[in-house]
Design an enzyme around this catalytic site. Structure first.
Site, PDB file in Angstrom:
ATOM      1  CG  HIS A   1      -5.851   2.053   5.270  1.00 21.68           C
ATOM      2  ND1 HIS A   1      -5.426   3.014   6.169  1.00 21.68           N
ATOM      3  CD2 HIS A   1      -4.816   1.190   5.112  1.00 21.68           C
ATOM      4  CE1 HIS A   1      -4.181   2.726   6.531  1.00 21.68           C
ATOM      5  NE2 HIS A   1      -3.787   1.626   5.911  1.00 21.68           N
TER       6      HIS A   1
ATOM      7  N   GLY B   1       2.379   2.400  10.790  1.00 16.93           N
ATOM      8  CA  GLY B   1       3.354   3.478  10.634  1.00 16.93           C
ATOM      9  C   GLY B   1       4.054   3.875  11.920  1.00 16.93           C
TER      10      GLY B   1
ATOM     11  CG  ASN C   1      -1.738   1.215   1.398  1.00 11.51           C
ATOM     12  OD1 ASN C   1      -1.827   2.019   0.469  1.00 11.51           O
ATOM     13  ND2 ASN C   1      -2.362   1.381   2.559  1.00 11.51           N
TER      14      ASN C   1
ATOM     15  CB  SER D   1       5.152  -1.539  12.156  1.00 13.91           C
ATOM     16  OG  SER D   1       4.770  -0.192  12.352  1.00 13.91           O
TER      17      SER D   1
ATOM     18  CD  GLU E   1      -3.579  -2.359   7.366  1.00 18.76           C
ATOM     19  OE1 GLU E   1      -2.501  -2.580   6.825  1.00 18.76           O
ATOM     20  OE2 GLU E   1      -4.237  -1.321   7.166  1.00 18.76           O
TER      21      GLU E   1
ATOM     22  CD  GLU F   1      -3.001   5.673   6.653  1.00 19.03           C
ATOM     23  OE1 GLU F   1      -2.974   5.695   5.407  1.00 19.03           O
ATOM     24  OE2 GLU F   1      -2.073   5.163   7.340  1.00 19.03           O
TER      25      GLU F   1
ATOM     26  CE  LYS G   1      -0.209   3.323   4.656  1.00 15.24           C
ATOM     27  NZ  LYS G   1      -0.132   3.470   6.112  1.00 15.24           N
TER      28      LYS G   1
HETATM   29  P1  PGA Z   1       2.793   0.391   7.655  1.00 16.27           P
HETATM   30  O1  PGA Z   1       1.327   0.596   7.014  1.00 16.27           O
HETATM   31  O2  PGA Z   1       3.319  -0.908   7.111  1.00 16.27           O
HETATM   32  O3  PGA Z   1       3.582   1.583   7.197  1.00 16.27           O
HETATM   33  O4  PGA Z   1       2.602   0.342   9.131  1.00 16.27           O
HETATM   34  C1  PGA Z   1       0.455  -0.489   6.807  1.00 16.27           C
HETATM   35  C2  PGA Z   1      -0.854   0.021   6.213  1.00 16.27           C
HETATM   36  O5  PGA Z   1      -1.307   1.098   6.593  1.00 16.27           O
HETATM   37  O6  PGA Z   1      -1.466  -0.645   5.345  1.00 16.27           O
END
Ligand code: PGA
Length: 255
Positions: free
Chosen positions: A99, A177, A9, A217, A171, A101, A11
């Protein structure tokens, strides 16, 4: 039988040249290495690059392209939105829905997400449905109820055949992140819980067919241990999917 999946992803990162170079590196890796039929690589680039990257991947059946979002509406006067039909028409195979976000910064609620899942399925693409609890919910030990509610409200209302087309990504919001990965035990516990929920709603068969990815992460240092769990079928990778070498190491960690 469900697939083991490494999904990147991206983003809102990378300019066009960087995005196409990264896609080509992954494609080259897939051509020169045996990925195996039980495995799949998914790339979710920003919307402006989807068509070009779908074209780059045209001859690589083990790499699919995912959109990071789609509109809940069919078509019409929704300035700035992209419909599921448009994504389908340029070769997109998956759409990430729900997601954290999007839930957090764009106010996407259960009912909006349900409509988006429906649009994706109706257009014969596959949703990658994200769920996961924020930190305060985990602290109160209410994470199972929280995730089960997210799934029940937006996903488990579809028919067994429709749900079979979905990939689920667990997640935990506190791990996205932050560098604070869920432990292997925490991931397996939640993945097993999600699979049991699907079995309860539909059948063991349906539950066995659905790939459940871990996200938050995930990196080359922890992927192998996370993916070795029985109910963890790969990962949805953010930061580490932006570096070809790291993402390739994660692909290699698929079981
Ligand atoms: P990350 O993000 O691996 O940077 O923690 C995962 C995601 O949001 O899909």
């Amino acid at each position: 039988m469900r697939k083991q999946i490494a999904a990147g992803n991206w983003k809102m990162n990378l300019l066009a040249d960087e995005a196409y170079a990264l896609a080509r590196r992954i494609e080259k890796y897939a051509i020169t290495n045996t990925i195996g039929t039980g495995r799949e690589i998914i790339l979710a680039p920003p919307a402006p690059y989807l068509e070009t990257i779908a074209d780059i991947m045209h001859f690589s059946p083990q790499i699919s392209v995912a959109a990071q979002n789609c509109s809940e509406h069919l078509s019409g006067a929704y300035t700035g939105e992209v419909s599921a039909g448009m994504l389908k028409s340029i070769g997109v195979k998956y759409v990430i829905i729900g997601h954290s976000e999007r839930r957090q910064y764009h106010g996407e609620d259960h009912s909006t997400l349900r409509k988006k899942v429906e649009r994706v399925i109706k257009n014969e693409m596959r949703p990658i449905f994200c769920c996961g609890e924020p930190e305060e919910i985990r602290r109160k030990a209410e994470h199972k109820a929280y995730v089960s509610n997210q799934l029940e409200e937006s996903l488990l209302c579809f028919t067994a055949d429709e749900v079979r087309t979905c990939v689920i990504a667990y997640e935990p919001v506190w791990a996205i992140g932050t560098g604070q990965t869920a432990t292997s035990k925490q991931a397996q516990e939640m993945h097993h819980f999600i699979r049991s929920l699907i079995a309860e709603h539909y059948s063991e068969d349906v539950a066995d067919d659905i790939s459940i990815l871990y996200g938050g992460s995930c990196n080359p240092g922890n992927a192998q241990e996370l993916f070795s769990n029985k109910d963890v079928d790969g990962g949805l990778i953010g930061g580490a999917s932006l570096k070809a070498d790291q993402f390739i190491e994660i692909i290699q960690a698929l079981t």
